[in-house]
Design a protein around this motif. Structure first.
Motif, PDB file in Angstrom:
ATOM      1  N   LYS A 127       0.689  -0.921   0.033  1.00 49.52           N
ATOM      2  CA  LYS A 127      -0.049   0.089   0.424  1.00 49.52           C
ATOM      3  C   LYS A 127       0.683   0.899   0.436  1.00 49.52           C
ATOM      4  O   LYS A 127       1.037   2.048  -0.680  1.00 49.52           O
ATOM      5  CB  LYS A 127      -0.831   0.194   1.491  1.00 49.52           C
ATOM      6  CG  LYS A 127      -1.904  -0.796   1.141  1.00 49.52           C
ATOM      7  CD  LYS A 127      -2.883  -0.358  -0.208  1.00 49.52           C
ATOM      8  CE  LYS A 127      -4.297  -1.817  -0.472  1.00 49.52           C
ATOM      9  NZ  LYS A 127      -4.605  -1.034  -1.658  1.00 49.52           N
ATOM     10  N   PHE A 128       2.027   1.631   0.966  1.00 50.47           N
ATOM     11  CA  PHE A 128       3.136   2.418   0.849  1.00 50.47           C
ATOM     12  C   PHE A 128       3.727   3.101  -0.533  1.00 50.47           C
ATOM     13  O   PHE A 128       3.726   3.537  -0.841  1.00 50.47           O
ATOM     14  CB  PHE A 128       3.619   2.274   2.053  1.00 50.47           C
ATOM     15  CG  PHE A 128       4.224   2.665   2.690  1.00 50.47           C
ATOM     16  CD1 PHE A 128       2.347   3.749   3.915  1.00 50.47           C
ATOM     17  CD2 PHE A 128       4.049   1.548   4.471  1.00 50.47           C
ATOM     18  CE1 PHE A 128       2.158   3.357   4.921  1.00 50.47           C
ATOM     19  CE2 PHE A 128       3.654   1.940   5.606  1.00 50.47           C
ATOM     20  CZ  PHE A 128       2.634   2.628   5.779  1.00 50.47           C
ATOM     21  N   GLY A 129       3.745   1.383  -0.971  1.00 50.86           N
ATOM     22  CA  GLY A 129       4.550   1.888  -2.712  1.00 50.86           C
ATOM     23  C   GLY A 129       3.576   2.239  -3.509  1.00 50.86           C
ATOM     24  O   GLY A 129       4.046   2.981  -4.356  1.00 50.86           O
ATOM     25  N   GLU A 130       2.304   1.079  -3.332  1.00 46.78           N
ATOM     26  CA  GLU A 130       1.330   2.638  -4.263  1.00 46.78           C
ATOM     27  C   GLU A 130       0.797   3.696  -3.809  1.00 46.78           C
ATOM     28  O   GLU A 130       0.793   4.588  -5.242  1.00 46.78           O
ATOM     29  CB  GLU A 130      -0.134   1.806  -3.855  1.00 46.78           C
ATOM     30  CG  GLU A 130      -0.236   0.207  -5.059  1.00 46.78           C
ATOM     31  CD  GLU A 130      -1.188  -0.732  -4.200  1.00 46.78           C
ATOM     32  OE1 GLU A 130      -2.378   0.312  -3.379  1.00 46.78           O
ATOM     33  OE2 GLU A 130      -1.039  -2.212  -4.681  1.00 46.78           O
ATOM     34  N   ILE A 131       0.766   4.099  -2.847  1.00 46.70           N
ATOM     35  CA  ILE A 131       0.516   5.403  -2.473  1.00 46.70           C
ATOM     36  C   ILE A 131       2.349   6.502  -3.053  1.00 46.70           C
ATOM     37  O   ILE A 131       2.145   7.012  -3.812  1.00 46.70           O
ATOM     38  CB  ILE A 131       1.142   5.621  -0.961  1.00 46.70           C
ATOM     39  CG1 ILE A 131      -0.810   5.162  -0.537  1.00 46.70           C
ATOM     40  CG2 ILE A 131       1.325   7.439  -0.963  1.00 46.70           C
ATOM     41  CD1 ILE A 131      -0.687   5.529   1.427  1.00 46.70           C
TER      42      ILE A 131
END
Length: 137
Positions: A127-131
């Motif tokens: 999720k952080f990577g997608e953000i």
């Protein structure tokens, strides 16, 4: 060049992860295949750990999550087209390898709750990577 640096950081991350989870101070090959410890009762030991102190609880509970966040970040970076499910399965497999190794080498306890917390860490990393909108280079 960015991809090379990312690969290098990923290798360093894996080495650090294996050092803190498997190759601890009590690691020795003489213990291999002796009866390791396991715990299949979900989250039961955390109440006991809380009694030992909040810092130990925080380190063990949140450490199991935090140490797997980078795996999710790297997975999203290197494989941007992989589904969340596929990355979580790879995270589960990595966690399972670590837990089995802890059991085999008697360097830790095989715990189901560790698997759950580790996979949650992978989820957060993805999720952080997608953000951050990681893109493959």
């Amino acid at each position: 060049m960015k991809k090379f640096k990312a690969c290098f950081l990923f290798i360093i991350y894996l080495c650090a992860l294996f050092k803190i989870t498997i190759f601890r101070a009590n690691f020795t090959l003489s213990k291999i295949f002796q009866a390791g410890e396991y715990n299949f009762t979900l989250f039961a030991d955390y109440a006991k750990i809380w009694d030992l102190g909040a810092l130990k609880f925080i380190y063990l509970f949140f450490g199991n999550i935090i140490w797997f966040v980078p795996f999710g970040l790297f997975a999203r970076y290197f494989f941007p087209n992989f589904s969340m499910r596929k990355i979580l399965i790879f995270g589960l497999l990595l966690s399972l390898i670590i837990e089995i190794s802890q059991f085999v080498f008697k360097s830790g306890i095989f715990e189901l709750d560790d698997l759950i917390l580790n996979v949650f860490g992978v989820f957060l990393g993805v999720k952080f990577g997608e953000i951050l909108k990681f893109r493959q280079i």
